[in-house]
Design an enzyme around this catalytic site. Structure first.
Site, short mmCIF file in Angstrom:
data_model
loop_
_atom_site.label_atom_id
_atom_site.label_comp_id
_atom_site.label_asym_id
_atom_site.label_seq_id
_atom_site.Cartn_x
_atom_site.Cartn_y
_atom_site.Cartn_z
N ASP A 226 0.83 -1.19 0.00
CA ASP A 226 0.00 0.00 0.00
C ASP A 226 0.88 1.25 0.00
O ASP A 226 1.89 1.31 0.72
CB ASP A 226 -0.86 -0.03 1.27
CG ASP A 226 -1.87 1.09 1.33
OD1 ASP A 226 -2.80 1.07 0.51
OD2 ASP A 226 -1.73 1.99 2.18
N GLU A 279 13.97 -13.37 0.15
CA GLU A 279 14.50 -14.41 1.05
C GLU A 279 13.74 -15.71 0.84
O GLU A 279 14.19 -16.78 1.22
CB GLU A 279 14.34 -13.99 2.53
CG GLU A 279 15.21 -12.83 2.95
CD GLU A 279 14.79 -12.28 4.32
OE1 GLU A 279 14.02 -12.95 5.05
OE2 GLU A 279 15.25 -11.17 4.65
C1 NOJ Z 1 -4.37 3.09 -0.58
C2 NOJ Z 1 -5.53 2.20 -0.35
O1 NOJ Z 1 -5.78 1.48 -1.53
C3 NOJ Z 1 -6.65 3.09 0.07
O2 NOJ Z 1 -7.87 2.40 0.07
C4 NOJ Z 1 -6.32 3.68 1.39
O3 NOJ Z 1 -7.28 4.63 1.75
C5 NOJ Z 1 -4.95 4.36 1.39
N1 NOJ Z 1 -3.96 3.65 0.65
C6 NOJ Z 1 -4.43 4.50 2.79
O4 NOJ Z 1 -3.95 3.29 3.24
#
Ligand code: NOJ
Ligand code: MG
Length: 549
Positions: A226, A279
């Protein structure tokens, strides 16, 4: 626990995937090059206990359907303990399962059931921020001299006592929040309740590496990282410049985020994550890389490898004409380094549903485009059902994006609503009250399974065709000059050539070429498969896949 070897039944060719012993370095088997990856938001997939929220036992009960659809891997949005203020992207404990979703035992069962069924599992890794009730943050926020004092981004006020910089949160307002106990501000790229970790701190990096190993040892086949582009913020705390084109844009986009996003040092963090994944053998690191096509190339590697698959949403952002799509596709292939493997995403939990923008007929063309381009295809649960943006009454809005920056259509609830499996009142999703109102009752699995000409069957046929046609996975991509609103390209592998013609209009169009071949699949159920020769009269909204003689 040893990694399960992959077995796929009957007509599906085996994906080469050696049995791997844990933590031994294995050559990168790159299974994802041939894979179709299906994103699932478990909260909206299948509920098993009547609380109106999907869960892991529910997902386990639907594995047969995933197998029927033919996808090779599923990516799950976060299922960790979370107050769920941001769809689970606010994590309170990285190494557990939220009780609403089930238990670690359910998770282990999911891994083994998917593996037994020849599918792989990718989970979300959220290394940029935790929830504010995470033990790390509670400790870090308690004083300036605790053991985790430097685990988050703390800064003294500006001279006027206000926030240290002008940086703004993605969800609106200052990205700095005051903490009385420390008499300092902490930084949050997203919600106030999602404090950013300090990726300059080696202890933080080591802690996240341990989290990754925890899940890799449990058998996950990879991570979707993310917000990978924002892991590092400018050390000098320089203010972001204003966006000269801010007019009409939502408040979070009125700055050019040059000192908060896509910093050169963030790439070293991604290299670090990749080294952990490496790894183990044959595991995938894909990642969310906010930004435009021209920035995507450097997420693959420089000297050191970075992401295997930086997620590319360019098709969703493109204007829907043959010329614009050709430009989008070319620009993307040109932007990635030689040898890098492409990836195409046509839906996701942050993106408005493509079927709303394109309409049902062109959604079929999009499916054919996605599954015939060179590069790993990703789609989001429900795209194969033609789900559109659901309408969410004001009093049912859940997404903080809509609550905090309302009125710009940024809310993500409309694409996140629970699936419908059948014609029953809540579509077989739950016996309780669904956590979000659901969409069009007609877009349900049972009904579309009964219709051989449905979009669902088209997806299944495209996935199956891609799997048995190496030219569609591994072949080169060669654009053709678009004519008469037809997006056209060839895929070639050895002596095999496949021609893809996609009519991007709602009217019949003529392809003037004189090709001869065999029509393998059309988006139009009325067209017979078999011999075909040019010029080719395409029907309204028709795409065809032709194996050239
Ligand atoms: C990207 C995620 O896909 C989204 O849904 C989220 O609000 C933000 N990152 C924060 O983690
Ligand atoms: Mg439930």
């Amino acid at each position: 626990m040893s990694h399960v070897s992959m077995r796929r039944s009957s007509s599906f060719p085996q994906v080469a995937h050696p049995t791997m012993s844990e933590e031994t370095k294995q050559p990168d088997s790159s299974w994802w090059r041939d894979a179709v990856i299906y994103e699932i938001a478990p909260i909206s997939f299948q509920d098993s206990d009547g609380d109106g929220k999907g869960d892991l036992p529910g997902l386990l009960s639907r594995i047969d359907h995933l197998q029927w659809l033919g996808v090779d891997a599923v990516w799950l949005t976060p299922i960790y303990p979370s107050p769920f203020r941001d769809f689970g992207y606010d994590i309170s404990d990285y190494c557990a399962i939220d009780p609403g979703f089930g238990s670690l035992a359910d998770f282990d069962q999911l891994v083994s059931r998917l593996h037994q069924s020849g599918m792989r599992l990718i989970i979300d890794l959220v290394p940029n921020h935790t929830a504010d009730d995470h033990a790390w943050f509670r400790e870090s926020a308690s004083s300036r001299d605790n053991a985790k004092a430097d685990w988050y981004l703390w800064a003294d006020p500006a001279d006027n006592g206000g926030p240290p910089t002008n940086w703004i949160s993605r969800f609106g307002g200052s990205a700095w929040e005051w903490c009385e106990a420390r008499r300092q501000y902490y930084y949050h790229s997203f919600l106030v309740e999602q404090p950013d970790l300090n990726w300059r701190n080696p202890q933080v990096r080591a802690a996240i590496a341990d989290v990754m190993r925890f899940w890799l040892r449990r058998g996950v086949d990879g991570f979707r990282v993310d917000a990978s582009a924002v892991l590092i913020k400018d050390e000098l705390l320089r203010d972001n410049p204003a966006d000269p084109d801010a007019e009409g844009k939502p408040p979070p986009q009125r700055q050019r985020p040059v000192f908060t996003d896509d910093r050169p040092e963030a790439m070293h963090c991604i290299e670090f994550l990749r080294a952990v994944v490496d790894e183990f053998g044959g595991r995938l690191l894909c990642g969310e890389v906010q930004g435009k096509t021209d920035r995507i190339g450097h997420f693959y590697s420089n000297d050191e490898p970075r992401l295997h698959l930086p997620l590319n949403f360019a098709l969703l952002d493109s204007e829907w004409t043959a010329h614009a799509l050709q430009a989008t596709i070319d620009a993307y292939y040109n932007a990635i380094p030689a040898g890098a493997w492409p990836v195409w995403v046509i839906g996701g939990h942050d993106k408005p549903r493509a079927a709303s923008k394109l309409g049902a007929a062109q959604a079929r063309v999009l499916a054919m485009l996605l599954l015939t381009l060179r590069g790993t295809p990703f789609f989001f649960m429900g795209d194969e059902l033609g789900m559109t943006q659901a309408s969410i009454p004001a009093d049912r809005v859940v997404d903080p994006f809509e609550k905090l920056v309302g009125g710009y259509g940024l809310g993500r609830d409309p694409e996140r609503v629970p699936l419908r499996w059948d014609d029953s009142p809540h579509g077989g999703f739950t016996d309780g009250e669904p956590w979000l109102p659901q969409g069009d009752p007609a877009n349900n699995v049972a009904r579309l399974k009964d219709e051989p000409t449905s979009l669902l069957h088209l997806y299944r046929a495209l996935v199956a065709l891609r799997r048995r046609t190496p030219c569609l996975t591994q072949g080169d991509y060669q654009p053709l000059r678009s004519r008469n609103d037809i997006l056209a390209f060839r895929r070639t592998l050895g002596r095999n050539t496949i021609l893809v013609l996609l009519n991007i209009t709602h009217e019949p169009r003529r392809w003037p070429g004189d090709e001869q071949g065999e029509c393998l699949l059309s988006t139009d159920p009325g067209r017979r498969r078999g011999a075909i020769s040019g010029p080719i009269q395409l029907r309204a909204d028709e795409g065809v896949i032709i194996a050239l003689a």
